[in-house]
Design an enzyme around this catalytic site. Structure first.
Site, PDB file in Angstrom:
ATOM      1  CD  GLU A  58     109.528 105.390  99.063  1.00 20.52           C
ATOM      2  OE1 GLU A  58     109.606 105.884  98.580  1.00 20.52           O
ATOM      3  OE2 GLU A  58     110.447 104.335 100.231  1.00 20.52           O
ATOM      4  CG  HIS A  59     107.674 102.381  94.694  1.00 21.93           C
ATOM      5  ND1 HIS A  59     107.909 102.928  93.356  1.00 21.93           N
ATOM      6  CD2 HIS A  59     108.649 102.537  94.933  1.00 21.93           C
ATOM      7  CE1 HIS A  59     109.570 103.005  93.532  1.00 21.93           C
ATOM      8  NE2 HIS A  59     109.583 102.895  94.458  1.00 21.93           N
ATOM      9  CD  GLU A 133     113.883 103.279  92.646  1.00 22.06           C
ATOM     10  OE1 GLU A 133     113.903 103.972  93.796  1.00 22.06           O
ATOM     11  OE2 GLU A 133     112.337 102.893  92.795  1.00 22.06           O
TER      12      GLU A 133
END
Length: 432
Positions: A58-59, A133
């Protein structure tokens, strides 16, 4: 309350020649369009050696395409005055934007390019971003505690793993592995285009066929392990925190279970609103916590219920007493008619107010089509909520919310203090 909902045309679903599903909902009177590209893959589809790859991918969707650099993508959406983002869940990934209706023809080519042709440039740089993250997530007990509860409820399976993944996988997965994962899951039959706002179905179908016609038309290789809830267990993580964070968890209803509307009523009464029993008893009447409440989540073949609490050391024991009392009370005493009525009205109000947002509607129809969830009209949902009885709520409380049948996850400085508090919920669990 139902008249405005009835004035809105129902969602329309189409399928392109390649097998891509397209669902739209026209909303009269708005000037925006919310557009989402939904992919039927999330952390639940990952093997142990892939833990976190769906989220990492997704990143990478934002790190450029053959025709747009990451900076150009950001500049383009800023220039459109729009919003763009993405999210990864346990059973889906979604890339979405919201723009003025007149700018759909500019936004959709960019969003579809990001989804189907990521360049995978700067992969090692983004790897570091995701590792940061993960570190941030591990420093945030209020976030991590829910994943610890899921691990307790669904042990040793992907459904109980954090979506964000592990350092080991993210730190070592090669570019070829991420590319192969994209090729295997981002296929037309495994994707849905959803749009809501000032649009026509015909226009979105035409754009989808033209812009996403090159997607592989083979079915996705994605499979997931059937959910298997474990026996109640206690998971304790000792960490130097100012508060103790505690989460009770247990198996719940699947997303298509006909009793899910009764479950929503129960959740609203117990801890899902400001007038709920836990919020009133723990926070408003005694000032023992800032954050306390309950939640429910449904998957294809299972679900999870939970209660969360964050409080200081001196208050932990008495908070557990209150939680145990309220969980047992909702299963043993019929709901008063006034409380049932208030919960139903709260659910209906949230539903109708949420439907005024094009983004909420896009999320609703996109997720429904992708996951095979029953797509009900507002009037149908209201009817089902109204049909919930006191006996329905009490039966679910007996089945899923008894404190001695639930797992507990806790984060705090002292494990023994946690066990002392958990004894008030379940002596057997604390002694295990």
């Amino acid at each position: 309350m139902s008249a405005p909902a009835s004035a809105t045309p129902p969602p329309v679903i189409g399928v392109t020649p390649g097998g891509l599903r397209v669902v739209t909902e026209a909303i009269p009177g708005v000037r925006s369009v919310a557009l989402g590209i939904w992919i039927g893959v999330g952390s639940r589809f990952e093997r142990d050696e892939e833990a976190g790859i769906s989220h990492f991918l997704e990143h990478m969707l934002f790190k450029g395409t053959p025709t747009h650099s990451p900076e150009q993508i950001a500049q383009a959406f800023d220039g459109l005055g729009g919003e763009v983002n993405a999210a990864t869940g346990k059973d889906y990934t979604v890339l979405y934007c919201r723009v003025l209706d007149e700018l759909l023809d500019q936004a959709m080519p960019l969003l579809t390019d990001m989804a189907q042709r990521p360049s995978f440039l700067d992969l090692d740089q983004e790897r570091e971003v995701v590792l940061e993250e993960i570190a941030m997530y591990e420093d945030d007990p209020q976030d991590q505690i829910h994943d610890l509860a899921s691990r307790a409820v669904f042990p040793d399976q992907a459904l109980g793993r954090p979506v964000i993944g592990t350092r080991e996988v993210i730190g070592s997965v090669p570019e070829s592995g991420v590319r192969a994962y994209h090729a295997g899951h981002y296929t037309a039959p495994n994707m849905v285009v959803a749009a809501a706002g000032n649009i026509t179905h015909e226009r979105v179908m035409e754009l989808s066929e033209r812009l996403l016609g090159d997607l592989p038309s083979v079915a996705s290789e994605g499979v997931f392990e059937a959910a298997s809830a474990g026996a109640p267990t206690l998971v304790v993580k000792e960490k130097a925190t100012e508060q103790y964070h505690l989460c009770l968890g247990g198996p719940g209803l699947s997303r298509n279970d006909p009793r899910r509307h009764a479950q929503s009523v129960l959740d609203t009464v117990l801890g899902g609103s400001m007038s709920s029993r836990l919020f009133q008893e723990v926070r408003e009447k005694r000032g023992l916590a800032y954050s306390v409440g309950s939640y429910v989540v449904g998957y294809a073949d299972a679900g999870q219920v939970g209660v969360y609490l964050g409080t200081r050391e001196d208050n932990l024991g008495v908070c557990c007493d209150i939680i145990a009392t309220e969980l047992r009370r909702i299963g043993s005493e019929p709901l008063p008619a006034e409380e049932l009525r208030r919960a139903k009205d709260h659910l209906k109000g949230r539903l109708v107010l949420g439907m005024e947002s094009s983004g909420t509607r896009m999320n609703r129809i996109g997720r429904s089509v992708l996951t095979g969830t029953e797509m009900l009209t507002v009037d149908e949902i209201v009817e089902r909520v109204e049909a919930v009885t006191v006996d329905d709520v009490q039966a679910l409380a007996h089945e899923h919310w008894a404190p001695e049948a639930m797992s507990v996850a806790a984060i705090g400085p002292t494990g023994e203090l946690i066990r002392d508090a958990v004894r008030r919920l379940s002596p057997e669990l604390a002694a295990a």
